[in-house]
Scaffold this motif. Structure first.
Motif, mmCIF file in Angstrom:
data_model
loop_
_atom_site.group_PDB
_atom_site.id
_atom_site.type_symbol
_atom_site.label_atom_id
_atom_site.label_comp_id
_atom_site.label_asym_id
_atom_site.label_seq_id
_atom_site.Cartn_x
_atom_site.Cartn_y
_atom_site.Cartn_z
ATOM 1 N N GLU A 290 0.837 -1.196 0.000
ATOM 2 C CA GLU A 290 0.000 0.000 0.000
ATOM 3 C C GLU A 290 0.876 1.252 0.000
ATOM 4 O OE1 GLU A 290 -3.362 0.083 -0.107
ATOM 5 O OE2 GLU A 290 -3.384 -2.106 -0.269
ATOM 6 N N PHE A 291 0.349 2.327 -0.608
ATOM 7 C CA PHE A 291 1.030 3.605 -0.529
ATOM 8 C C PHE A 291 0.989 4.115 0.911
ATOM 9 C CE2 PHE A 291 0.452 3.968 -5.173
ATOM 10 C CZ PHE A 291 1.714 4.443 -5.511
ATOM 11 N N GLN A 292 2.072 4.741 1.338
ATOM 12 C CA GLN A 292 2.130 5.299 2.680
ATOM 13 C C GLN A 292 3.067 6.492 2.701
ATOM 14 O OE1 GLN A 292 5.015 3.248 5.518
ATOM 15 N NE2 GLN A 292 4.358 1.512 4.244
ATOM 16 N N ARG A 293 2.908 7.321 3.719
ATOM 17 C CA ARG A 293 3.864 8.392 3.988
ATOM 18 C C ARG A 293 4.524 8.115 5.338
ATOM 19 N NH1 ARG A 293 2.561 12.970 5.322
ATOM 20 N NH2 ARG A 293 0.379 12.587 5.842
ATOM 21 N N GLN A 294 5.723 8.615 5.513
ATOM 22 C CA GLN A 294 6.450 8.472 6.776
ATOM 23 C C GLN A 294 6.891 9.857 7.236
ATOM 24 O OE1 GLN A 294 7.641 5.606 8.588
ATOM 25 N NE2 GLN A 294 6.348 4.242 7.393
ATOM 26 N N GLU A 295 6.300 10.328 8.321
ATOM 27 C CA GLU A 295 6.649 11.650 8.854
ATOM 28 C C GLU A 295 7.688 11.471 9.958
ATOM 29 O OE1 GLU A 295 3.030 13.525 10.091
ATOM 30 O OE2 GLU A 295 2.007 13.037 8.222
ATOM 31 N N THR A 296 8.888 11.052 9.595
ATOM 32 C CA THR A 296 9.923 10.745 10.575
ATOM 33 C C THR A 296 11.262 11.339 10.153
ATOM 34 O OG1 THR A 296 10.639 8.668 9.526
ATOM 35 C CG2 THR A 296 8.774 8.540 11.067
ATOM 36 N N TRP A 297 12.137 11.502 11.150
ATOM 37 C CA TRP A 297 13.506 11.956 10.885
ATOM 38 C C TRP A 297 14.197 10.987 9.931
ATOM 39 C CZ3 TRP A 297 18.228 9.706 11.157
ATOM 40 C CH2 TRP A 297 19.350 10.540 11.123
ATOM 41 N N ARG A 298 14.038 9.720 10.224
ATOM 42 C CA ARG A 298 14.748 8.706 9.448
ATOM 43 C C ARG A 298 14.324 8.728 7.978
ATOM 44 N NH1 ARG A 298 15.769 2.553 11.446
ATOM 45 N NH2 ARG A 298 16.788 1.750 9.572
ATOM 46 N N ASN A 299 13.045 8.884 7.737
ATOM 47 C CA ASN A 299 12.566 8.904 6.356
ATOM 48 C C ASN A 299 13.086 10.131 5.611
ATOM 49 O OD1 ASN A 299 10.742 7.712 4.264
ATOM 50 N ND2 ASN A 299 9.783 9.725 4.456
ATOM 51 N N ALA A 300 13.059 11.287 6.280
ATOM 52 C CA ALA A 300 13.572 12.501 5.640
ATOM 53 C C ALA A 300 15.053 12.352 5.308
ATOM 54 C CB ALA A 300 13.352 13.706 6.552
ATOM 55 N N GLU A 301 15.808 11.793 6.251
ATOM 56 C CA GLU A 301 17.242 11.603 6.044
ATOM 57 C C GLU A 301 17.522 10.634 4.896
ATOM 58 O OE1 GLU A 301 21.429 11.847 6.908
ATOM 59 O OE2 GLU A 301 19.728 13.124 7.439
ATOM 60 N N HIS A 302 16.876 9.471 4.939
ATOM 61 C CA HIS A 302 17.171 8.441 3.945
ATOM 62 C C HIS A 302 16.631 8.807 2.555
ATOM 63 C CE1 HIS A 302 17.896 4.935 6.999
ATOM 64 N NE2 HIS A 302 18.630 6.004 7.236
ATOM 65 N N GLN A 303 15.407 9.334 2.506
ATOM 66 C CA GLN A 303 14.855 9.669 1.191
ATOM 67 C C GLN A 303 15.556 10.876 0.580
ATOM 68 O OE1 GLN A 303 10.569 9.992 1.233
ATOM 69 N NE2 GLN A 303 10.340 7.775 0.979
ATOM 70 N N GLY A 304 15.942 11.854 1.398
ATOM 71 C CA GLY A 304 16.676 12.989 0.859
ATOM 72 C C GLY A 304 17.977 12.548 0.208
ATOM 73 N N HIS A 305 18.699 11.673 0.901
ATOM 74 C CA HIS A 305 19.956 11.140 0.352
ATOM 75 C C HIS A 305 19.703 10.316 -0.905
ATOM 76 C CE1 HIS A 305 24.000 9.356 0.446
ATOM 77 N NE2 HIS A 305 23.412 8.201 0.187
ATOM 78 N N HIS A 306 18.688 9.443 -0.837
ATOM 79 C CA HIS A 306 18.423 8.526 -1.945
ATOM 80 C C HIS A 306 17.925 9.272 -3.184
ATOM 81 C CE1 HIS A 306 17.971 4.199 -2.897
ATOM 82 N NE2 HIS A 306 17.149 4.660 -3.824
ATOM 83 N N ALA A 307 17.051 10.247 -2.976
ATOM 84 C CA ALA A 307 16.540 11.014 -4.116
ATOM 85 C C ALA A 307 17.672 11.749 -4.828
ATOM 86 C CB ALA A 307 15.477 12.000 -3.650
ATOM 87 N N ALA A 308 18.638 12.243 -4.053
ATOM 88 C CA ALA A 308 19.764 12.936 -4.670
ATOM 89 C C ALA A 308 20.547 12.007 -5.600
ATOM 90 C CB ALA A 308 20.686 13.492 -3.586
ATOM 91 N N LEU A 309 20.766 10.774 -5.166
ATOM 92 C CA LEU A 309 21.478 9.811 -6.017
ATOM 93 C C LEU A 309 20.712 9.575 -7.315
ATOM 94 C CD1 LEU A 309 22.573 7.163 -3.335
ATOM 95 C CD2 LEU A 309 23.887 9.098 -4.230
ATOM 96 N N ASN A 310 19.387 9.478 -7.205
ATOM 97 C CA ASN A 310 18.596 9.220 -8.412
ATOM 98 C C ASN A 310 18.428 10.466 -9.280
ATOM 99 O OD1 ASN A 310 18.426 6.541 -7.803
ATOM 100 N ND2 ASN A 310 16.370 6.640 -6.930
ATOM 101 N N LEU A 311 18.506 11.646 -8.689
ATOM 102 C CA LEU A 311 18.554 12.865 -9.501
ATOM 103 C C LEU A 311 19.788 12.853 -10.406
ATOM 104 C CD1 LEU A 311 17.542 15.577 -6.879
ATOM 105 C CD2 LEU A 311 16.357 15.165 -9.038
ATOM 106 N N LEU A 312 20.834 12.191 -9.926
ATOM 107 C CA LEU A 312 22.067 12.082 -10.707
ATOM 108 C C LEU A 312 22.057 10.883 -11.646
ATOM 109 C CD1 LEU A 312 24.668 13.003 -7.928
ATOM 110 C CD2 LEU A 312 23.773 14.456 -9.752
ATOM 111 N N GLY A 313 20.915 10.160 -11.680
ATOM 112 C CA GLY A 313 20.771 9.071 -12.625
ATOM 113 C C GLY A 313 21.147 7.700 -12.121
ATOM 114 N N ALA A 314 21.273 7.517 -10.799
ATOM 115 C CA ALA A 314 21.685 6.219 -10.267
ATOM 116 C C ALA A 314 20.644 5.136 -10.504
ATOM 117 C CB ALA A 314 21.984 6.337 -8.771
#
Length: 413
Positions: A290-314
């Motif tokens: 199911e789709f979900q949102r995570q309003e947590t420190w950990r999610n912000a930290e991990h998704q921010g890092h991960h999205a940056a890698l994919n912005l660069l085409g990873a």
């Protein structure tokens, strides 16, 4: 719109957006990078707002990811002059507050959310406070004086953490929860119960199953009137009834939006070259989940890092195991994996009078766990549970419930 050499743009300069910007530079991206935010401050973490910052034990520098000087050194353009008015995904463009258009190469939406407002409360009441930003936390801290009468609306984590901090500062605290138990949407009944017992033991007047009739007063809130006729005088009224994701920009642009901005397994939205991360991102933990949102420190930290890698085409799939923590006086709550308000599959006691609750699937594989213990004592068990979730090995229920069998031994087996 000409996108040749167009910049990477991040809309939202909170934790997720800030982490993404810093990751882009650390990963070697040297092109133009624009970080657009609502607040004048450099990106910062939000958990200290209801704890250390309210207590006066930390300041903005203590919870910031970096400062303005560092942003300048990294050549990250931090724009705070005004909001983005609209997006044109097909043209790879966004409209700024002055009406001009900016082309982007790739775009990250980390727009976060805003505090839900209490209905029928005039906006002008100076002592009706919400807690979403650093400046709101400072305003609240200035009002938390010994003897102050504080009414907190909302028995979730923000409300409970504010109540605990206020009690430690000598305030009189009444907490109002509309539901039958505390944090009832996300925690099992046993944890709701220990939270209730602890806060009441520390002097918080917790009232469950209550409804507010009106907030009384003129320029300031003077009392909260309940539907049952009770009237609760207050010097401060703090509202912590959840967050409203900022999806309007994405929805108007035609992106797929549910309770947040919906993304695929790589955090890309339904529009080409637009990604999402943090509180506003709605994602699946598993391809068929199911789709979900995570309003947590950990999610912000991990998704921010991960999205940056994919912005660069990873092109990397996002598969981070979720988790969060919440501190209450000298006790701590920590979770990992998928937990819910339902009855857990098993439990075990810990040496300090706490416990760990386990959620298993039909194949006896661990899906999630939540623990309660003194200070940070539960952290090691929760970390081991995270490793058990990752390895996916079926577990024996008697061993899982036996405190004499270490979780490390189960992992080794």
């Amino acid at each position: 719109m000409n996108t040749v050499n167009a910049p990477l743009v991040i809309i939202g300069a909170g934790h997720a957006g800030g982490r993404a910007a810093l990751t882009l530079r650390s990963e070697g991206y040297s092109g133009r990078l624009i970080l657009i935010g609502d607040e004048a401050h450099a990106p910062y973490e939000r958990p200290p707002l209801s704890k250390g910052l309210l207590q006066g034990t930390t300041d903005l520098a203590g919870c910031s990811l970096c400062d303005s000087t560092r942003l300048g050194e990294l050549d990250i353009e931090h724009w705070t002059a005004g909001p983005v008015l609209s997006l044109a995904p097909a043209q790879h463009g966004l409209q700024l507050a002055d009406g001009s258009w900016l082309a982007y190469g790739r775009l990250l939406l980390a727009t976060g959310g805003r505090a839900r407002r209490l209905p029928n409360v005039p906006e002008h009441m100076a002592n009706v406070l919400y807690l979403r930003t650093h400046d709101e936390a400072l305003t609240l801290r200035n009002g938390l004086r010994p003897g102050s009468r504080l009414v907190v609306v909302g028995g979730g984590f923000i409300g409970l953490e504010v109540a605990a901090t206020a009690r430690s500062l000598g305030c009189s605290v009444t907490l109002l929860e509309a539901g039958p138990r505390l944090a009832g949407r996300v925690l099992p009944e046993r944890l709701s119960g220990v939270l209730l017992d602890l806060h009441r033991a520390r002097g918080v007047d917790v009232r469950l199953n209550v409804a507010i009739e009106a907030v009384l007063g003129g320029e300031r809130a003077e009392a909260v009137q309940l539907v049952d006729g009770q009237c609760l005088p207050c010097d401060l009224l703090v509202v912590g009834i959840g967050m409203q994701p900022n999806v309007e920009l994405a929805r108007t642009a035609g992106l797929d939006v549910g309770q947040g901005i919906r993304v695929d397994g790589q955090l890309q939205s339904s529009a080409a070259d637009i990604f999402a991360a943090g509180d506003v991102c709605e994602f699946r933990l598993h391809p068929g989940g199911e789709f979900q949102r995570q309003e947590t420190w950990r999610n912000a930290e991990h998704q921010g890092h991960h999205a940056a890698l994919n912005l660069l085409g990873a092109g990397l799939p996002f598969n981070s195991i979720p988790g969060f923590w919440s501190d209450h006086y000298d006790w701590g709550l920590q979770t990992t994996g998928q937990i819910s308000s339902a009855e857990p599959s098993a439990s075990r006691a810990t040496a300090d009078g706490g416990f760990v609750l386990f959620y298993l699937d039909a194949g006896q594989r661990l899906l999630g766990a939540c623990g309660w213990g003194m200070g940070n004592s539960i952290a090691r068990d929760i970390k081991l549970c995270e490793r058990l979730i990752a390895c996916g090995t079926p577990l024996q229920m008697p061993a899982l419930m036996d405190a004499g069998v270490s979780l490390k031994q189960l992992l080794r087996n």
